[in-house]
Design an enzyme around this catalytic site. Structure first.
Site, short mmCIF file in Angstrom:
data_model
loop_
_atom_site.label_atom_id
_atom_site.label_comp_id
_atom_site.label_asym_id
_atom_site.label_seq_id
_atom_site.Cartn_x
_atom_site.Cartn_y
_atom_site.Cartn_z
N GLY A 180 -19.75 -34.28 13.21
CA GLY A 180 -18.61 -34.48 12.33
C GLY A 180 -19.01 -34.82 10.90
N HIS A 200 -15.36 -31.86 13.79
CA HIS A 200 -14.27 -32.22 12.90
C HIS A 200 -14.75 -32.59 11.50
CE1 HIS A 200 -15.27 -36.52 13.45
NE2 HIS A 200 -15.50 -36.18 14.71
N ASP A 201 -14.00 -32.12 10.52
CA ASP A 201 -14.19 -32.47 9.10
C ASP A 201 -15.46 -31.89 8.48
OD1 ASP A 201 -11.82 -34.34 9.03
OD2 ASP A 201 -13.05 -35.38 10.51
#
Length: 263
Positions: free
Chosen positions: A138, A120-121
């Site tokens: 992440g 994520h991200d």
């Protein structure tokens, strides 16, 4: 180009008429797929995922799954993929998380080999190459023209500057500045990516400036602040290297004292 009759495509998905979806693939309701993008067999594309034009997504890829983050509670986060990317088998790209801006982003013209993981991200630039089993935790940021050797593992929040390169099985716990080549567990800076720069058309003057950056960062025993100050002087000494100096200076300005750079 057709959507195979065995594919399960939600009627709310937005699929360009020139895109193709392979056998047994599953496309969720919030997915958007652009012109001439091809999706192989048994791929799963879900979540708020937007995919641009002329991408090649191979079989068994999993794109747009929720973050592997126990804090995630169903917020409307996204995965955004640009144009002309090659995404090979069994790659897994997650959507963003509320704590990281909500978007995982991949740029254009990237070559992402089998089993690559983008958590994520993550933010991936343009013209990168990730060899098999490269794994990003992440919030990792990867600049343009970066090459990751097979089985490279990158710790969360680490940044890798443009034109950098890692050797096979490298483990990054710290930021890797632009142009640097690293290797090891944990990764250590070995040199600058001079051959890659030559292949990209860097002049002798620009490469000489990159050599001077390497000396300031790694050879002369300077603090990061003093090394940055010396590097900024190169913009005056070598005007054609001004964009490269700015790239390095801006990167060093964002280095966390707790994380530091690969040494």
């Amino acid at each position: 180009m057709p959507i195979h009759p065995t594919a399960i495509v939600d009627p709310k998905a937005e699929i360009d008429g020139t895109a193709s979806i392979g056998p047994y693939s599953v496309i969720g309701p919030e997915v958007k797929i652009g012109a001439r993008t091809t999706v192989g067999a048994h791929a799963v594309i879900e979540g708020r995922t937007t995919i641009g034009q002329d991408n090649r997504i191979f079989h068994f890829a999993s794109l747009g799954g929720i973050p592997q983050d126990k804090k995630y509670a169903g917020e409307p986060c996204e995965l955004v993929i640009g144009d002309r990317n090659t995404i090979r088998e069994f790659s897994t790209f997650n959507i963003g998380s509320p704590g990281g801006g909500g978007v995982t982003r991949v740029g254009n013209d990237n070559w992402l080999m089998a089993y690559v993981h983008l958590a994520h991200d993550c933010v991936v630039g343009n013209n990168t190459i990730f060899a098999n089993n490269s794994q990003l935790a992440g919030h990792v940021e990867v600049g343009d023209f970066v090459i990751l050797g097979g089985f490279t593992v990158v710790h969360q929040f680490v940044r890798i500057g443009a034109h950098g390169m890692t050797a096979m099985c490298s483990l990054l716990f710290a930021d890797q500045p632009p142009f640097v080549m690293s290797q090891g567990q944990p990764a250590q800076a070995r040199s600058m990516n001079f051959e890659g720069l030559r292949r990209r058309g860097f002049s002798a003057g620009r490469i000489s400036a990159v050599k001077a950056m390497h000396k300031a960062l790694y050879r002369d025993g300077l603090t990061l602040e003093d090394a940055r100050a010396r590097i900024e002087q190169l913009a005056t000494a070598t005007p054609e290297a001004q964009p490269d100096v700015r790239l390095m200076s801006d990167f060093l300005a964002g280095v966390s004292p707790q994380r530091g750079i690969v040494r």
